[in-house]
Design an enzyme around this catalytic site. Structure first.
Site, PDB file in Angstrom:
ATOM      1  CE  LYS A  81      36.373  35.808  33.635  1.00 43.34           C
ATOM      2  NZ  LYS A  81      35.931  34.277  34.457  1.00 43.34           N
ATOM      3  CB  SER A 156      34.723  34.408  37.630  1.00 46.11           C
ATOM      4  OG  SER A 156      34.971  34.099  36.175  1.00 46.11           O
ATOM      5  CB  SER A 180      32.652  31.370  34.785  1.00 43.11           C
ATOM      6  OG  SER A 180      33.748  31.689  36.236  1.00 43.11           O
TER       7      SER A 180
END
Ligand SMILES: [Zn+2]
Lengths: 479, 475
Positions: A81, A156, A180
């Site tokens: 990420k 997210s 997330s």
């Protein structure tokens, strides 16, 4: 050479590499070509590090030729990420603020994966500074759900989940503050773990809410997940909130669920839960009973307080954590600034997107003199209360079994106009972060539109081995 | 003005002399190049985390023990949020709600006797960086000081004058230096002071509205700032005006302070517990172990000097102000029959003669003290010998012999010099006889000069007095 790597597990790739069926360079080349073909549409990546990946793969192959392998991950391509710092590779947090930020250091987990021989394919898309449920707040454009390109992948860590679901990475690392990892894993039909707070080092992961943030693996199945967590977990002297409690999570996976008691928290199955999700989860629960497990209804009466407490605490911490992005030392600063105050105002007004600014303002307010007791302190009390309620529940059950989100993936663009409605979708995942607990999100079927349904297994702190064991059983009854 | 009194509280920032910074592994060195002494943690790059340097905790605990404070078993770091370019995180990690030390006190000697000044707390915090303003080229930030460990010592508003404030600071500084937790070099900014001053009518129990002056880094500035602020506030009160709670900037060039900002536009620091750092836990055992490491402190040494050497409380206080001086004194005192003379030389004579030179070999100072105490040299010769000692590191005993400086204590040997002066300067002798007693000093000085400064002045005076009391020869 095997024709389709797309849904090959890490274990199968490791076996193939070991048997010399293919090389890491071939694997990496395959993934890069999938990325090249599908990512313009999906948008899972912000940065693809093709050259570096191929070079790393070749190095791995050379090493392997000499009979040396670092781990089961050695030579396997994965993604991080884009809030996980990588030395020499830009780390943007999907924000204009950090569009050109290249860290001179790596996150501890990036180093650990690198030492384990992972080939880094690139940095995945996300909501800006990990604030969002859809990955639509990214400055670099939204990620789309690979299962249905008209829908959101969740957030997210939407880029990480979408990359794994679309075969653009063998695995990916996400981060979870209030769901997330769990929610995008559910939306994309992959397996994601939010580890117990303190299990995985936060060092080098750009902070959203320090007391809640934890990074964890998103994989195709439970066994892969355990394998990656074994690399990530462990005390880091550079993160004093990390603890020395890690283990080899690939052991004892096959012990089954016979004799285990699963708790069904009544408050997670109330109004607003999509019926097909309720059915899929309760069906799964019944099947676990057939394997020798027992079910028990439990209660978490303060669940309804979790969301406001989460919003206050996470926004308060974010308002402080993101204050350093002030246009002075690094990051975005517009050219037309005159005074110091002008630098601050313009850099932050233009560098952050609306969702980030909303949370900074909310958090700044919650910490303000005169409001601290009414908001931040009260939210901390709720946090303690929730942790107590979970603790009480775990006195009579081993693992809680619950939906990840009240609905399946919704259409792109739907939630942007009503942030409060959007926040409400986090109701089942925010209490987990608040209580510092681990949860494993894994697919248990599809709804009437063919969209993945996610279920989560929630454990008491540091019971990841138990969650994996239960997760394997769920995988067995699911198919 | 007599009916008003100043009420003064101090917040003293002291740099701890640990090898490394408070939250990262950067070494703290002397005079680094700008930003040389930095890493990703102390420049607060995204994702980096602070790690508490245990040496910093240890030093703060020792400081707390040295001022008789209560060491808290649990304390916590908080974030103090504000924007400024020298603060790259845009928050300072400090302690607000749960400081590491609560209470404590410092005993001081003032003109009016001994006083005990109570402390509120001592807390840990990190220093900020430095801004360098370049003419026409903007402003640069040097992060070398970011993350340098500080303790802030907060006093109760117990001080009543500039003199007391300075005595407090001197004593506090001495205690902390003795304890070994800081070098507290004022000119290096290793000890800085925020001064809170309010004024009230003597006898009033309530406090007046206070103003604050920040970042004073010399005792003289502290004294000047307090005096000028006392005067300013007293004049306002006399005129019936209201004092505004505000932060003022003291200009050391003009000796005046200027309003910077009032309470209304003060920052809201939005303190909250720093989630990146676990609470600081100290067991009773750890605290006891540190207590055993505290060396003899200034007050204990002072008491010992008074008892063992018969030195006055005032002199003992001066000697113990600087640990280096106290250590030096003790070495010299071991080698002399008159520690009191050593003390006098150290307090009264050497500071005027020393200039920038280092102190002489303590054994040699002991020798000078013995020469003087035994009456072998008089005080003017002592100065000569001290200068020679400072300039050329002479051997004092050999020097006074070689230079023929031994005091003339033989009355018969002195008599001819006295007679010579009385004859040659009969007019001065007449002045004395006619009642101008001051003339005696001139006569002593003249005899001194005749003996090249070697005469025992007490004997000269006795001889002169005896001779001048005789009936006038001319009569
Ligand atoms: Zn540093």
């Amino acid at each position: 050479m095997i024709a389709d790597f797309r849904h090959m597990t890490i274990r199968a790739q490791a076996a193939g590499l070991s048997a010399k069926d293919f090389t890491s360079e071939e694997l990496t080349g395959h993934y890069l070509s999938v990325i090249n073909d599908s990512d313009p549409e999906i948008g899972a990546y912000i940065t693809v590090t093709g050259e570096e990946a191929l070079a790393a793969a070749r190095k791995n192959d050379e090493r392997r030729a000499k009979g040396q392998t670092a781990s089961l991950l050695d030579g396997v391509p994965g993604a991080l990420k884009d809030n996980i710092c990588t030395r020499g590779i830009r780390t943007t947090c999907a924000s204009k603020m950090l569009e050109h930020f290249v860290p001179p250091y790596s996150a501890t987990i990036a180093d650990r994966l690198n030492e384990a021989g992972m080939v880094l394919l690139g940095k995945t898309n996300m909501d800006e500074f990990a604030m969002g449920q859809t990955s639509e707040t990214s400055y670099f454009g939204p990620t789309k759900n690979p299962v249905d390109l008209t829908r959101v992948p969740g957030g997210s860590s939407g880029g990480s989940a979408a990359a794994v679901a679309s075969g653009q990475a063998a695995f990916a690392i996400g981060s979870d503050t209030g769901g997330s990892i769990l929610q995008p894993s559910a939306f994309c039909g992959v397996t994601g773990l939010r580890p117990s707070y303190g299990l995985v080092s936060r060092q080098g992961i750009v902070a959203f809410a320090s007391s809640l943030d934890q990074a964890g693996p998103i994989t195709q199945d439970v066994r892969d997940n355990a394998l990656v967590l074994s690399v990530l977990a462990g005390r880091d002297p550079r993160d004093t909130t990390s603890l020395a409690v890690s283990a080899d999570y690939t052991e004892d996976l096959e012990k089954g669920v016979k004799g285990l008691t699963f708790g069904l928290p009544a408050e997670f199955f109330g109004d607003g839960l999509q019926p097909s999700i309720r059915k899929a989860i309760l069906d799964t629960a019944d099947k676990l009973v057939s394997l020798g497990a027992t079910l028990k209804e439990v209660h978490l009466p303060s669940l309804k307080l979790a969301l406001p407490a989460y919003v206050l605490i996470s926004s308060a911490e974010a308002s402080s954590n993101l204050a350093r992005f002030d246009g002075i030392h690094y990051g975005f600063r517009p050219a037309d600034t005159t005074t110091l105050e002008d630098i601050y105002i313009k850099s932050r007004s233009e560098g952050f997107g609306p969702e980030v600014k909303r949370r900074i303002m909310l958090g700044t307010f919650a910490l303000s003199s005169g409001y601290y007791d009414a908001y931040y302190r009260k939210a901390q009390l709720v946090r303690t209360l929730l942790a107590e309620e979970f603790k009480r529940a775990f006195e009579s059950v081993s693992v809680l079994l619950a939906p990840v989100a009240p609905v399946t993936a919704w259409p792109l663009g739907q939630g942007i106009t009503d942030p409060v409605q959007l926040y409400l979708n986090d109701i089942y995942t925010v209490p987990i972060g608040l209580a510092g607990l681990p949860a494993l999100s894994l697919p248990v079927g599809r709804d009437e539109s063919g969209l993945p349904i996610g279920m989560q297994l929630i454990g008491s702190r540091f019971t990841e081995p138990l969650l994996y064991r239960a997760g394997i059983a769920v995988e067995e009854v699911r198919s | 003005m007599n009916e008003y009194e100043a009420v003064i509280g101090l917040e003293v920032h002291v740099e701890l002399s640990t090898a490394r910074k408070i939250f990262c592994f950067c070494e703290i060195r002397e005079n680094p190049e700008p930003n040389e002494q930095t890493c990703e943690v102390c420049t607060s790059l995204p994702g980096t985390l602070p790690v508490m340097n245990r040496d910093v905790v240890t030093s703060a605990v020792k400081a707390g023990l040295a001022v008789n404070g209560q060491i808290n078993h649990f304390s916590r770091m908080d974030r103090k949020n504000y924007f400024y370019p020298d603060l790259p995180k845009a928050y300072q990690i400090s302690q607000s709600q749960m400081p590491i030390v609560t209470g404590g006190h410092v005993d001081i000697e003032t003109k009016d006797g001994a006083r005990r000044i109570e402390l509120t707390r001592i807390h840990l915090e990190e220093d900020a960086g430095k801004l360098i303003h370049l003419e026409g080229q903007g402003t640069l930030v040097d992060c070398n000081r970011c993350g340098v460990p500080l303790i802030e010592i907060v006093s109760e508003p117990d001080l009543r004058s500039a003199d007391e404030a300075v005595q407090f600071l001197k004593k506090l500084r001495a205690i902390l230096i003795y304890t070994g937790v800081t070098r507290a070099r004022m000119q290096e900014g290793e000890m800085r002071c925020d001064v809170n001053v309010s004024v009230r009518k003597k006898g009033d129990a309530t406090l007046g509205t206070r103003s604050e002056m920040k970042n004073l880094n010399s005792f003289a500035f502290v004294a000047k700032a307090i005096e000028s602020e006392f005067k300013r506030q007293t004049e306002l009160l006399e005129a019936g005006a209201e004092i505004i709670q505000e932060t003022r900037r003291f200009d050391d060039k003009t000796g005046q302070s200027y309003a910077m900002r009032t309470k209304e536009d003060a920052d809201d620091y939005r303190y909250f517990p720093d989630p990146d750092l676990v609470p600081i836990h100290l067991t009773a055992k750890e605290i006891d172990a540190l207590a055993r490491e505290i060396p003899e402190l200034p007050d204990a040494r002072k008491a010992r000097y008074i008892k063992d050497y018969g030195i006055s409380a005032y002199d003992a206080e001066r000697l113990t102000e600087e640990m280096a001086i106290a250590d030096y004194f003790e070495r010299a005192a071991e080698h002399t029959g008159s520690a009191k003379t050593v003390a006098n030389l150290l307090i009264s004579d050497l500071p005027n003669l020393q200039k920038d030179r280092p102190l002489p070999d303590p054994l040699k100072l002991a020798a000078v003290a013995d020469l003087q105490a035994n009456g072998q040299i008089n005080s003017s010769t002592t100065k000569k010998v001290l200068i020679a000692l400072l300039e050329s590191d002479i051997d004092p005993v050999a020097y006074v012999q070689a230079e023929n400086l031994l005091q003339i204590n033989d009355v018969d040997a002195l008599r001819p010099y006295v007679d010579k002066v009385l004859t040659a300067r009969a007019n001065v002798a007449d002045d004395y006889r006619s009642g101008k007693t001051k003339a005696m000093q001139s006569l002593i000085g003249m005899v001194m000069r005749e003996t090249a400064g070697r005469a025992n002045p007490v004997l000269i005076q006795a001889l002169l007095e005896a001779r001048l009391a005789e009936p006038d020869d001319k009569a």
